[in-house]
Design an enzyme around this catalytic site. Structure first.
Site, PDB file in Angstrom:
ATOM      1  N   ASN A   1     -32.305   8.870  30.890  1.00  0.00           N
ATOM      2  CA  ASN A   1     -33.695   9.328  30.795  1.00  0.00           C
ATOM      3  C   ASN A   1     -33.967  10.124  32.061  1.00  0.00           C
ATOM      4  O   ASN A   1     -34.128   9.545  33.129  1.00  0.00           O
ATOM      5  CB  ASN A   1     -34.635   8.129  30.679  1.00  0.00           C
TER       6      ASN A   1
ATOM      7  N   LYS B   1     -36.520  11.769  32.813  1.00  0.00           N
ATOM      8  CA  LYS B   1     -37.941  11.792  33.199  1.00  0.00           C
ATOM      9  C   LYS B   1     -38.339  13.239  33.534  1.00  0.00           C
ATOM     10  O   LYS B   1     -37.863  14.155  32.868  1.00  0.00           O
ATOM     11  CB  LYS B   1     -38.194  10.809  34.339  1.00  0.00           C
TER      12      LYS B   1
ATOM     13  N   HIS C   1     -42.282   4.355  26.626  1.00  0.00           N
ATOM     14  CA  HIS C   1     -41.777   4.064  27.979  1.00  0.00           C
ATOM     15  C   HIS C   1     -42.921   3.514  28.833  1.00  0.00           C
ATOM     16  O   HIS C   1     -44.072   3.945  28.681  1.00  0.00           O
ATOM     17  CB  HIS C   1     -41.201   5.340  28.606  1.00  0.00           C
TER      18      HIS C   1
ATOM     19  N   GLU D   1     -43.809   4.145  31.713  1.00  0.00           N
ATOM     20  CA  GLU D   1     -44.564   5.180  32.446  1.00  0.00           C
ATOM     21  C   GLU D   1     -45.592   5.848  31.534  1.00  0.00           C
ATOM     22  O   GLU D   1     -46.667   6.238  31.986  1.00  0.00           O
ATOM     23  CB  GLU D   1     -43.579   6.192  33.055  1.00  0.00           C
TER      24      GLU D   1
ATOM     25  N   GLU E   1     -36.901  -2.884  29.372  1.00  0.00           N
ATOM     26  CA  GLU E   1     -37.011  -2.336  30.723  1.00  0.00           C
ATOM     27  C   GLU E   1     -38.106  -3.077  31.490  1.00  0.00           C
ATOM     28  O   GLU E   1     -39.292  -2.712  31.395  1.00  0.00           O
ATOM     29  CB  GLU E   1     -37.373  -0.854  30.664  1.00  0.00           C
TER      30      GLU E   1
ATOM     31  N   GLY F   1     -36.647   1.979  38.943  1.00  0.00           N
ATOM     32  CA  GLY F   1     -36.723   2.845  40.118  1.00  0.00           C
ATOM     33  C   GLY F   1     -36.853   2.092  41.426  1.00  0.00           C
ATOM     34  O   GLY F   1     -37.155   2.680  42.465  1.00  0.00           O
TER      35      GLY F   1
ATOM     36  N   SER G   1     -32.864   0.281  37.119  1.00  0.00           N
ATOM     37  CA  SER G   1     -31.916   0.325  38.243  1.00  0.00           C
ATOM     38  C   SER G   1     -30.474   0.064  37.819  1.00  0.00           C
ATOM     39  O   SER G   1     -29.709  -0.570  38.550  1.00  0.00           O
ATOM     40  CB  SER G   1     -32.344  -0.645  39.351  1.00  0.00           C
TER      41      SER G   1
HETATM   42  P1  13P Z   1     -34.197   3.719  36.824  1.00  0.00           P
HETATM   43  O1  13P Z   1     -32.793   3.656  36.256  1.00  0.00           O
HETATM   44  O2  13P Z   1     -34.407   4.883  37.738  1.00  0.00           O
HETATM   45  O3  13P Z   1     -34.616   2.409  37.387  1.00  0.00           O
HETATM   46  O4  13P Z   1     -35.165   4.008  35.565  1.00  0.00           O
HETATM   47  C1  13P Z   1     -35.074   3.228  34.436  1.00  0.00           C
HETATM   48  C2  13P Z   1     -35.887   3.838  33.360  1.00  0.00           C
HETATM   49  O5  13P Z   1     -37.108   3.848  33.434  1.00  0.00           O
HETATM   50  C3  13P Z   1     -35.173   4.455  32.241  1.00  0.00           C
HETATM   51  O6  13P Z   1     -36.053   4.764  31.202  1.00  0.00           O
END
Ligand code: 13P
Length: 244
Positions: free
Chosen positions: A11, A13, A98, A100, A167, A173, A206
């Site tokens: 992803n 982003k 997601h 976010e 997640e 992150g 992560s």
């Molecule tokens: P990270 O791998 O950067 O922690 O992000 C995970 C994520 O949100 C994937 O959709």
């Protein structure tokens, strides 16, 4: 027991222009020559990079995904993108719900449900994201929250064409990965809510080259949804080529 598909998805982003995306492929694709065909490899890129990726990946084993999809097929929805706009580009997957999107853009269980159904109607495979915040985990609400998110999202959704990603928000992150055994436990709980036990369920939060082998060794975990580490070709290649 049906064999569950392994799905490793990046992803990106809000990262990478078209040029950056093509540069990524130059480093990434040669490292897939030894990757087992049984592993589905997906790149979920910004809308603006999908067309360039699609042209370059035509005939490749790497599938393309979007990071969102609107629930209507067209209309006055400024800034949104409909399913047929994605399939026209050769897109096969769409991330839905997601954390976010839920946190910053007001996504609710109801809109997540609408988007899942729209993705499937368009012929896409949705990747439904669920996960609890640190506060919810500390309050002992993880199980109830996950159960609600899964059940609300999946009302009238076809479980034959679906991927789920667990997640935990506190692991995204932060470098603070959920313990593999704990991720395995929650994913087992998600599977127990499903009518189709063969739905692939990923872990996300992560995931890195250094922890992917342990994560993928867990019996309930069928793949990974990878943010930061999917931006670097060598790191993402190591993740896709996890050792089992
Ligand atoms: P990270 O791998 O950067 O922690 O992000 C995970 C994520 O949100 C994937 O959709």
């Amino acid at each position: 027991m049906p064999v569950r598909q392994i799905v490793i998805a990046g992803n990106w982003k809000m990262h990478k222009t078209q040029a950056d995306s093509l540069e990524f492929l130059k480093g990434f694709l040669p490292q897939l020559s030894e990757t087992s065909d049984e592993r589905e490899v997906v790149l979920c890129a910004p809308f603006t990079a999908l067309s360039a990726l699609s042209k370059t990946l035509h005939g490749s084993r790497v599938k393309i995904g979007a990071q969102n999809i609107h629930w209507e097929t067209s209309g006055a929805y400024t800034g949104e993108v409909a399913g047929n706009m994605l399939t026209e580009l050769g897109v096969r997957y769409a991330i839905v719900g997601h954390s976010e999107r839920r946190q910053y853009f007001g996504e609710t269980d109801e809109t997540v449900n609408w988007r899942l159904k729209a993705a499937q109607s368009a012929g896409l495979t949705p990747i439904l994201c669920v996960g609890e915040s640190k506060q919810q985990r500390d309050a002992g609400e993880t199980e109830a929250l996950i159960t609600r998110q899964v059940n609300q999202a999946l009302i009238d959704v076809d479980q034959q064409n679906l991927v789920i990603a667990y997640e935990p928000i506190w692991a995204i992150g932060t470098g603070d990965t959920c313990e593999a055994a704990e991720a395995n436990r929650v994913i087992g709980l998600i599977r127990a809510q499903l009518e189709n036990a063969a739905v692939p369920i990923q872990y996300g939060g992560s995931v890195k080259p250094g922890n992917v082998d342990e994560i993928m060794a867990q019996p309930e975990i069928d793949g990974a949804l990878v943010g930061g580490a999917s931006l670097a070709p060598d790191d993402f290649a190591r993740i896709v080529n996890f050792e089992s």
